[in-house]
Design a protein around this motif. Structure first.
Motif, PDB file in Angstrom:
ATOM      1  N   ALA A   1       2.378   7.980  -2.136  1.00 54.05           N
ATOM      2  CA  ALA A   1       1.156   8.727  -2.636  1.00 54.05           C
ATOM      3  C   ALA A   1       0.279   7.920  -3.744  1.00 54.05           C
ATOM      4  O   ALA A   1      -0.890   8.181  -3.800  1.00 54.05           O
ATOM      5  CB  ALA A   1       1.941   9.879  -3.664  1.00 54.05           C
ATOM      6  N   MET A   2       0.863   6.837  -4.365  1.00 58.10           N
ATOM      7  CA  MET A   2       0.381   6.015  -5.197  1.00 58.10           C
ATOM      8  C   MET A   2      -0.759   5.048  -4.501  1.00 58.10           C
ATOM      9  O   MET A   2      -1.926   4.669  -4.894  1.00 58.10           O
ATOM     10  CB  MET A   2       1.048   5.287  -6.237  1.00 58.10           C
ATOM     11  CG  MET A   2       1.898   5.947  -7.177  1.00 58.10           C
ATOM     12  SD  MET A   2       0.761   6.815  -8.425  1.00 58.10           S
ATOM     13  CE  MET A   2       0.988   8.608  -7.930  1.00 58.10           C
ATOM     14  N   GLY A   3      -0.185   4.819  -3.112  1.00 59.12           N
ATOM     15  CA  GLY A   3      -1.015   3.882  -2.269  1.00 59.12           C
ATOM     16  C   GLY A   3      -2.413   4.617  -1.872  1.00 59.12           C
ATOM     17  O   GLY A   3      -3.389   4.228  -1.854  1.00 59.12           O
ATOM     18  N   GLN A   4      -2.076   5.877  -1.659  1.00 59.50           N
ATOM     19  CA  GLN A   4      -3.462   6.831  -1.336  1.00 59.50           C
ATOM     20  C   GLN A   4      -4.238   6.849  -2.314  1.00 59.50           C
ATOM     21  O   GLN A   4      -5.536   6.762  -2.125  1.00 59.50           O
ATOM     22  CB  GLN A   4      -2.788   8.168  -0.513  1.00 59.50           C
ATOM     23  CG  GLN A   4      -2.122   8.094   0.595  1.00 59.50           C
ATOM     24  CD  GLN A   4      -1.720   9.758   0.977  1.00 59.50           C
ATOM     25  OE1 GLN A   4      -1.875  10.495   0.504  1.00 59.50           O
ATOM     26  NE2 GLN A   4      -0.957   9.516   2.169  1.00 59.50           N
ATOM     27  N   LEU A   5      -3.776   6.998  -3.664  1.00 60.46           N
ATOM     28  CA  LEU A   5      -4.678   7.288  -4.670  1.00 60.46           C
ATOM     29  C   LEU A   5      -5.298   6.015  -5.002  1.00 60.46           C
ATOM     30  O   LEU A   5      -6.507   6.036  -5.396  1.00 60.46           O
ATOM     31  CB  LEU A   5      -3.831   7.592  -5.770  1.00 60.46           C
ATOM     32  CG  LEU A   5      -3.265   8.823  -6.004  1.00 60.46           C
ATOM     33  CD1 LEU A   5      -2.291   9.263  -7.172  1.00 60.46           C
ATOM     34  CD2 LEU A   5      -4.345  10.119  -6.143  1.00 60.46           C
ATOM     35  N   ALA A   6      -4.495   4.931  -4.760  1.00 59.79           N
ATOM     36  CA  ALA A   6      -5.304   3.580  -5.027  1.00 59.79           C
ATOM     37  C   ALA A   6      -6.417   3.350  -4.128  1.00 59.79           C
ATOM     38  O   ALA A   6      -7.589   2.642  -4.334  1.00 59.79           O
ATOM     39  CB  ALA A   6      -4.112   2.470  -5.072  1.00 59.79           C
ATOM     40  N   ASN A   7      -6.145   3.653  -2.708  1.00 59.16           N
ATOM     41  CA  ASN A   7      -7.130   3.346  -1.838  1.00 59.16           C
ATOM     42  C   ASN A   7      -8.423   4.213  -2.148  1.00 59.16           C
ATOM     43  O   ASN A   7      -9.535   3.826  -1.785  1.00 59.16           O
ATOM     44  CB  ASN A   7      -6.411   3.660  -0.408  1.00 59.16           C
ATOM     45  CG  ASN A   7      -5.544   2.787   0.122  1.00 59.16           C
ATOM     46  OD1 ASN A   7      -5.439   1.478  -0.229  1.00 59.16           O
ATOM     47  ND2 ASN A   7      -4.690   2.978   1.004  1.00 59.16           N
ATOM     48  N   LYS A   8      -8.115   5.397  -2.404  1.00 58.50           N
ATOM     49  CA  LYS A   8      -9.288   6.462  -2.755  1.00 58.50           C
ATOM     50  C   LYS A   8     -10.121   5.997  -4.004  1.00 58.50           C
ATOM     51  O   LYS A   8     -11.218   5.911  -4.101  1.00 58.50           O
ATOM     52  CB  LYS A   8      -8.618   7.726  -3.050  1.00 58.50           C
ATOM     53  CG  LYS A   8      -9.704   8.907  -3.381  1.00 58.50           C
ATOM     54  CD  LYS A   8     -10.529   9.383  -2.323  1.00 58.50           C
ATOM     55  CE  LYS A   8     -11.214  10.506  -2.474  1.00 58.50           C
ATOM     56  NZ  LYS A   8     -12.284  10.521  -3.466  1.00 58.50           N
ATOM     57  N   LEU A   9      -9.254   5.450  -4.909  1.00 53.29           N
ATOM     58  CA  LEU A   9      -9.973   4.672  -5.900  1.00 53.29           C
ATOM     59  C   LEU A   9     -10.750   3.553  -5.870  1.00 53.29           C
ATOM     60  O   LEU A   9     -12.039   3.525  -6.092  1.00 53.29           O
ATOM     61  CB  LEU A   9      -8.846   4.428  -7.071  1.00 53.29           C
ATOM     62  CG  LEU A   9      -9.387   3.618  -8.498  1.00 53.29           C
ATOM     63  CD1 LEU A   9     -10.326   4.381  -9.214  1.00 53.29           C
ATOM     64  CD2 LEU A   9      -8.402   3.231  -9.519  1.00 53.29           C
ATOM     65  N   ARG A  10     -10.235   2.602  -4.961  1.00 52.96           N
ATOM     66  CA  ARG A  10     -11.081   1.557  -4.494  1.00 52.96           C
ATOM     67  C   ARG A  10     -12.453   2.069  -3.628  1.00 52.96           C
ATOM     68  O   ARG A  10     -13.541   1.409  -3.954  1.00 52.96           O
ATOM     69  CB  ARG A  10     -10.302   0.701  -3.448  1.00 52.96           C
ATOM     70  CG  ARG A  10     -11.074  -0.695  -3.028  1.00 52.96           C
ATOM     71  CD  ARG A  10     -10.320  -1.192  -1.868  1.00 52.96           C
ATOM     72  NE  ARG A  10      -9.086  -2.099  -2.670  1.00 52.96           N
ATOM     73  CZ  ARG A  10      -9.193  -3.282  -3.420  1.00 52.96           C
ATOM     74  NH1 ARG A  10     -10.423  -3.721  -3.538  1.00 52.96           N
ATOM     75  NH2 ARG A  10      -8.191  -3.578  -3.883  1.00 52.96           N
ATOM     76  N   ALA A  11     -12.250   2.892  -2.688  1.00 53.79           N
ATOM     77  CA  ALA A  11     -13.434   3.481  -1.870  1.00 53.79           C
ATOM     78  C   ALA A  11     -14.359   4.114  -3.181  1.00 53.79           C
ATOM     79  O   ALA A  11     -15.491   3.849  -2.542  1.00 53.79           O
ATOM     80  CB  ALA A  11     -12.773   4.388  -0.989  1.00 53.79           C
ATOM     81  N   ASP A  12     -13.925   4.806  -3.988  1.00 57.06           N
ATOM     82  CA  ASP A  12     -14.891   5.458  -4.915  1.00 57.06           C
ATOM     83  C   ASP A  12     -15.609   4.419  -5.609  1.00 57.06           C
ATOM     84  O   ASP A  12     -16.911   4.667  -5.673  1.00 57.06           O
ATOM     85  CB  ASP A  12     -13.982   6.348  -5.874  1.00 57.06           C
ATOM     86  CG  ASP A  12     -13.592   7.727  -5.259  1.00 57.06           C
ATOM     87  OD1 ASP A  12     -14.190   7.785  -4.133  1.00 57.06           O
ATOM     88  OD2 ASP A  12     -12.864   8.332  -5.908  1.00 57.06           O
TER      89      ASP A  12
END
Length: 341
Positions: free
Chosen positions: A56-67
């Motif tokens: 779950a944290m990995g998905q949030l991190a990837n989403k943050l990088r993309a944003d």
């Protein structure tokens, strides 16, 4: 950790949207996404999470990088657009404003005189022709009835290219007589302006490079009186009505009879001065009736046709036209002198 990423999202997006330059935007990219950036620092704490929390944290991190990357790209486009608008505004051209003035030159005084002479002769039905400055000795001398041994053919007087004295810088525009007679239909009425070269010492009235204007008429019934009348008309059109001239007997191998024409010195009015070397007269041309041998050598029957020819110095005509006392001034290209004309 979730709270750290949320905080990073808010601070990074806000900083990116407020960024005003491409250089600062690149610094923000490194700050948030670089190897030592804030997102990397958060991700290093993933090891403290349980196996269930990491995906779950990995998905949030990837989403943050993309944003963050999307915000960087969007702001970069905006900044580029703003910079272009600013550049266009700064470099805007007001087409209604007067342009810059550029100093333009004008014709050299010598070529003003040449244009006058061309107009005069064109008005009398002559054609303007041109020819090579590098000439064969055959055309510069032999076909003009100037035989071997003549002083003008010596190396002390002529610029030769070859040891056999067959190729040279033309010493006169007279070779154009031969070129015209060999290539043109009769009758012939031509003038041929151009540069010529002789080993003259430079002084007030001489130069090793100067300009001549060759003129020639070949037709039936042409006489010496036609020559004198034509030349007097030309001189009066250049210098004004009543210009004083004189014709003196002379010898040229390619004309018979021959003469030289002088104009009264414009500087002293015939009294004698340095410009005319104390003589009161300035020689401007040599002329005469085309020699029968020259006509016959070009395939023209001297019993049917006759002609006259002349060669005048353009610089000397310019001296008289503009009351210039020294020929060297014409070639020195001193703007202070030339701007007078």
């Amino acid at each position: 950790m979730k709270e750290l990423m949320q905080s990073l999202r808010e601070s990074s997006i806000k900083a990116i949207l407020e960024c005003e330059s491409a250089e600062l935007l690149e610094q923000l990219r490194v700050k948030y996404l670089g190897k030592k950036g804030e997102l990397t620092a958060i991700l290093r704490q993933m090891g403290k999470l349980t196996a269930e929390e990491r995906p779950a944290m990995g998905q949030l991190a990837n989403k943050l990088r993309a944003d963050i990357e999307e915000a960087l790209d969007k702001r970069k486009t905006q900044i580029n657009s703003l910079m272009l608008e600013k550049k266009l505004e700064e470099e805007a051209l007001d087409v209604t404003m007067p342009g810059e003035k550029y100093a333009l030159g004008h014709k050299h005084p010598m070529y003003n005189v040449l244009d006058q002479i061309k107009d005069i002769f064109i008005g009398m039905g002559f054609e303007i022709v041109d020819g090579p400055e590098i000439e064969l000795a055959d055309y510069n001398f032999s076909k003009l009835n100037i035989e071997e041994g003549h002083p003008s053919r010596e190396w002390t007087d002529t610029f030769y290219f070859t040891p056999d004295s067959k190729i040279l810088l033309r010493t006169q525009t007279s070779p154009m007589q031969i070129h015209a007679m060999e290539t043109r239909e009769l009758p012939i009425r031509i003038i041929a302006p151009g540069r010529v070269y002789r080993k003259d010492e430079v002084d007030a009235t001489h130069s090793p490079m100067f300009h001549q204007i060759e003129g020639m008429v070949i037709d039936k019934g042409v006489t010496m009186s036609d020559l004198k009348a034509t030349l007097n008309l030309v001189v009066e059109k250049i210098y004004g009505k009543g210009t004083v001239t004189r014709f003196r007997p002379h010898h040229f191998p390619f004309t018979e009879p021959s003469c030289e024409m002088d104009i009264q010195c414009h500087k002293c009015g015939g009294k004698g001065c340095p410009t005319c070397k104390g003589e009161g007269w300035i020689e401007v041309l040599g002329a005469g009736m085309v020699h029968p041998k020259v006509l016959a050598g070009c395939g023209i029957d001297p019993d049917v046709y006759s002609g006259w020819a002349f060669g005048m110095g353009l610089e000397r005509l310019a001296l008289g036209e503009y009351k210039i006392t020294d020929m060297r001034l014409i070639f020195e290209n001193d703007v202070r002198f030339l701007e007078q004309f």
